[in-house]
Structures are given as C-alpha cells and as structure tokens.
Design an enzyme around this catalytic site. Structure first.
Site, PDB file in Angstrom:
ATOM      1  N   HIS A 191      -1.804  -5.877  -4.934  1.00  0.00           N
ATOM      2  CA  HIS A 191      -2.115  -7.179  -4.340  1.00  0.00           C
ATOM      3  C   HIS A 191      -1.612  -8.269  -5.274  1.00  0.00           C
ATOM      4  O   HIS A 191      -1.935  -8.261  -6.456  1.00  0.00           O
ATOM      5  CB  HIS A 191      -3.622  -7.347  -4.152  1.00  0.00           C
ATOM      6  CG  HIS A 191      -4.247  -6.224  -3.404  1.00  0.00           C
ATOM      7  ND1 HIS A 191      -4.649  -5.060  -4.020  1.00  0.00           N
ATOM      8  CD2 HIS A 191      -4.519  -6.071  -2.086  1.00  0.00           C
ATOM      9  CE1 HIS A 191      -5.152  -4.246  -3.108  1.00  0.00           C
ATOM     10  NE2 HIS A 191      -5.081  -4.831  -1.927  1.00  0.00           N
ATOM     11  N   HIS A 217       0.862  -1.174   0.000  1.00  0.00           N
ATOM     12  CA  HIS A 217       0.000   0.000   0.000  1.00  0.00           C
ATOM     13  C   HIS A 217       0.904   1.232   0.000  1.00  0.00           C
ATOM     14  O   HIS A 217       1.558   1.520   1.000  1.00  0.00           O
ATOM     15  CB  HIS A 217      -0.929  -0.009   1.213  1.00  0.00           C
ATOM     16  CG  HIS A 217      -1.931  -1.105   1.165  1.00  0.00           C
ATOM     17  ND1 HIS A 217      -1.610  -2.413   1.450  1.00  0.00           N
ATOM     18  CD2 HIS A 217      -3.245  -1.089   0.833  1.00  0.00           C
ATOM     19  CE1 HIS A 217      -2.693  -3.161   1.306  1.00  0.00           C
ATOM     20  NE2 HIS A 217      -3.695  -2.384   0.936  1.00  0.00           N
TER      21      HIS A 217
END
Length: 172
Positions: A111, A86
């Site tokens: 991801h 992130h």
C-alpha cells in the site's frame, strides 16, 4: 506431531487453472479499482473475514454488489491517493471437491500513498505500508464457473503505518 500435506486427488487441471485465474483477477481488481473485475470473481454472496487482520472489520456476509461497493469505497482500497498491489504467491490447496476448493495463498499486500492526488497510476509515493501473510479463498462452482465465496486474510507482519497510509484525503 506431524503435518500431513494435503494432495488433492480429484482436482482437474482445468479447475486448478480456473481458480488461479479467478484469484489473479481478484487481486488485480483491487489494485485497478475495477468493479467489473471484482464482480467477475465473487459469488452472489461472499463472506469477508478480516478478524485476524483488522478486528474492527470482523467477519461479514455481503452480496456481490455490496462487497464491491464497500471494498472500492474511499475508506478501503477505493481511496484515490492509495496505490496498492496484492501479490499472491504459491497456492496451497487445503481441500478440493467437485463443487468447492479451498486455497491458501501467500500474500504481499503493498500500500502506498501518492503525493499527488489525481488517482493516476504511477506518480510519486510518499508513504508505504506493506503486509505479508496469507489469504484463504473458498471457491464454489456456480453455473459452471468458479467464484470466491470466502476471503480470509491473516498477517505475519506489517511494515509501515497502515492507518496513516489509508487516512482520508486531505487528512494529515
């Protein structure tokens, strides 16, 4: 119609740095799957509003411990074959008072699903899904420390199949 850029006049540099440090620690906590880091960043009660990203998750208020347990569970970022990163971009301060700062960050949420399932960092990634958007944090001062009490992401676009990447271990 014009957009007025908010310039905080009462934000101390030390508070700005503290908020940025908390934000980075929050992002790292997800990617490292580290409950202690997570707990260090959130207020005793935190609102998670995913209604703009995953409507089924809605907006919910958690205690700090509930939030960490929920977010690090296998159906969220705790899935051992799920690798995440992130990245928080430039912060835009939306409001600032002595006891509350609201910041919207640019965000890239990457991801990847590991092909091996040992949960170790590194390794070969077989599938990916990356989201780009913004995340709003509201910080409140508790006992002299800045803590996140609102997390509200929104999305510009998602590349890849997020549902497939985050499927349960062993599911095809």
């Amino acid at each position: 119609m014009t957009f007025d850029i908010y310039i905080p006049e009462n934000l101390a540099f030390s508070d700005y740095i503290a908020v940025i440090q908390v934000a980075r620690t929050w992002a790292d906590a997800q990617d490292r799957k580290d409950p202690e880091r997570f707990l260090a960043t959130v207020a005793p009660e935190v609102t998670i509003d995913y209604s703009l990203l995953i409507p089924a998750w809605k907006s919910k208020v958690y205690t700090a411990d509930e939030f960490v347990a929920t977010w690090l569970a296998p159906d969220r970022v705790g899935l051992s074959v799920l690798a995440t990163q992130h990245l928080l971009g430039m912060p835009y301060i939306k409001s600032a008072t002595r006891d509350e700062i609201v910041v919207e960050f640019q965000e890239v949420a990457s991801h990847g699903r590991r092909q091996d399932d040992d949960g170790a960092f590194g390794g070969k990634i077989g599938e990916t899904a990356d989201g780009r958007g913004w995340v709003e944090h509201r910080y409140v001062k508790i006992d002299g420390q800045w803590k996140i009490d609102l997390i509200k992401p929104s999305i510009i676009y998602m590349a890849g199949d997020w549902e497939r990447v985050r499927r349960a271990e062993g599911a095809e």
